[in-house]
Design an enzyme around this catalytic site. Structure first.
Site, mmCIF file in Angstrom:
data_model
loop_
_atom_site.group_PDB
_atom_site.id
_atom_site.type_symbol
_atom_site.label_atom_id
_atom_site.label_comp_id
_atom_site.label_asym_id
_atom_site.label_seq_id
_atom_site.Cartn_x
_atom_site.Cartn_y
_atom_site.Cartn_z
ATOM 1 C CB SER A 129 -0.918 0.016 1.224
ATOM 2 O OG SER A 129 -1.800 -1.085 1.207
ATOM 3 C CD GLU A 250 -3.132 -9.832 2.970
ATOM 4 O OE1 GLU A 250 -2.903 -8.924 3.782
ATOM 5 O OE2 GLU A 250 -2.857 -9.747 1.757
#
Length: 390
Positions: A129, A250
């Site tokens: 990110s 994930e």
């Protein structure tokens, strides 16, 4: 156990039953240690990681030549399920990083990196990110410029940029870093992955304090950081596919042990309602009922995703459905727990209020819920965007 709730044909059940019994016996002999008064959460979890590895409970679905046990994804899922049901922290969330390396790294990189990752000798974080891109991973600005020095055979990159929400970077040795390597190519095909040692010159880590008091998240600054070409994972442009591989692991609640923990808290809420028979507001009964439905839907979907993986299915946009279902189930469950357990504020894994605060981030981390809906609309349902209809 959740594996008994919605039975599917995952192979030899006796093999899994034996594995679960072995783990329960090991847990009885190796109970979760107490956290020291001055011990940071990340250090405590790392100590638990090493204990689990010493017992052979980390990397079950990683080939033996790379430090694992060479079993299946279902065996690792069973371990995560048992740990959640025993109210212990789960296996460190390195499985998705390990599988990214298994698919994209060279044999030499796997031999060098994976055994130390699984053992906890090297702690890894994930540099995806960015502050300017939000959940739009393909919009990242961090840039890795390839050396143009012919005398050195273009043997390194110089990286500049910033990452955000990098979990436990302050305690990590390596970062699986994504950076753009071609500013002129389409966004999804110009991202490249690197194994970045965090002690490299030009790397700055700055922890961020969250509302619940944790400093799990960090900013990561990269200023003229040199990364060797040999530290690149896969080919240039493989970064997007690598990222989608990590997402497949994930976002499956079975991989992380979340389902067992949700199930324990949900069972407690149901007991609370029965014990307070006649004195429970209708609204609270309805809220718990919705939690039950959310949980059962999430279990069924997570098990289907696991079955697809066992059959060799590749990661794809379907994982956005997993993310939305897990976010909805977790947030509603902890909201309801705050209503149903007034004055107690503790569940089987700690303070309900702290878990509630953390659950608010579920609709942001790993891609916001809005981004997940866009992915489902565009890539699964093939719906036109506003620009297509204007």
């Amino acid at each position: 156990m959740i594996h008994q709730d919605l039975p599917l044909d995952f192979g030899d059940p006796s093999d899994l039953t034996r594995l679960r019994r072995e783990l329960r016996a090991w847990l009885a002999e190796h109970p979760l240690p107490a956290r020291r008064p001055d011990e940071e959460p990340a250090r405590f979890l790392h100590r638990w990681h090493r204990m689990l590895h010493s017992g052979g409970w980390v990397g079950l679905d990683v080939p033996e030549e790379y430090g694992g046990r060479g079993l299946t994804a279902l065996h690792q899922v069973a371990v995560s399920d048992e740990l959640g049901a025993s109210r212990a922290p789960g296996v460190p969330r390195i499985g998705y990083l390990a599988h990214a390396l298994l698919e994209f790294a060279s044999h030499e990189q796997r031999v060098r990196l994976l055994p130390r990752m699984l053992a906890g000798d090297d702690v890894w974080c994930q540099g995806f990110s960015e502050p300017g891109a939000g959940s739009d991973l393909a919009g990242m600005a961090t840039y890795a410029r390839r050396s143009e020095d012919a005398d050195h055979d273009r043997d390194h990159y110089t990286v500049n940029g910033q990452k955000l929400w990098t979990s436990y970077a302050q305690h990590s040795d390596y970062c699986l870093l994504l950076a753009r390597t071609d500013r002129d190519a389409p966004t999804h095909s110009s991202i490249t992955a690197f194994a970045l040692p965090l002690d490299r010159a030009g790397v700055t880590v700055r922890p961020l304090k969250a509302a619940n008091g944790d400093d799990e998240f960090c900013e990561l600054f990269l200023d003229d950081v040199r990364i060797e070409a040999a530290e690149r994972i896969g080919a240039e442009g493989d970064g997007w596919r690598l990222a989608m591989t990590t997402v497949n692991y994930e976002r499956n609640a079975l991989d992380t042990g979340h389902l067992s923990k949700y199930g324990l808290l949900l069972a407690r809420l149901r007991r609370e309602l029965h014990e307070r028979a006649g004195g429970v507001p209708d609204g609270l009964v309805s809220s718990v009922g919705r939690c039950v439905v959310d949980y059962q839907v999430l279990v069924a979907h997570a098990r289907r995703r696991t079955a697809e993986r066992l059959a060799g299915g590749a990661a794809g946009p379907e994982s956005s459905i997993d993310k939305l279902l897990m976010t909805r189930a977790e947030q509603r469950l902890y909201e309801t727990a705050l209503q149903a357990l007034p004055g107690q504020l503790t569940d089987v894994n700690g303070a309900v209020y702290g878990e509630y605060l953390y659950s608010r981030a579920a609709s942001v981390y790993g891609g916001t819920s809005q981004i997940q809906r866009n992915i489902i609309a565009k890539r699964l349902l093939r719906l036109p965007s506003a620009s297509d209809t204007s």
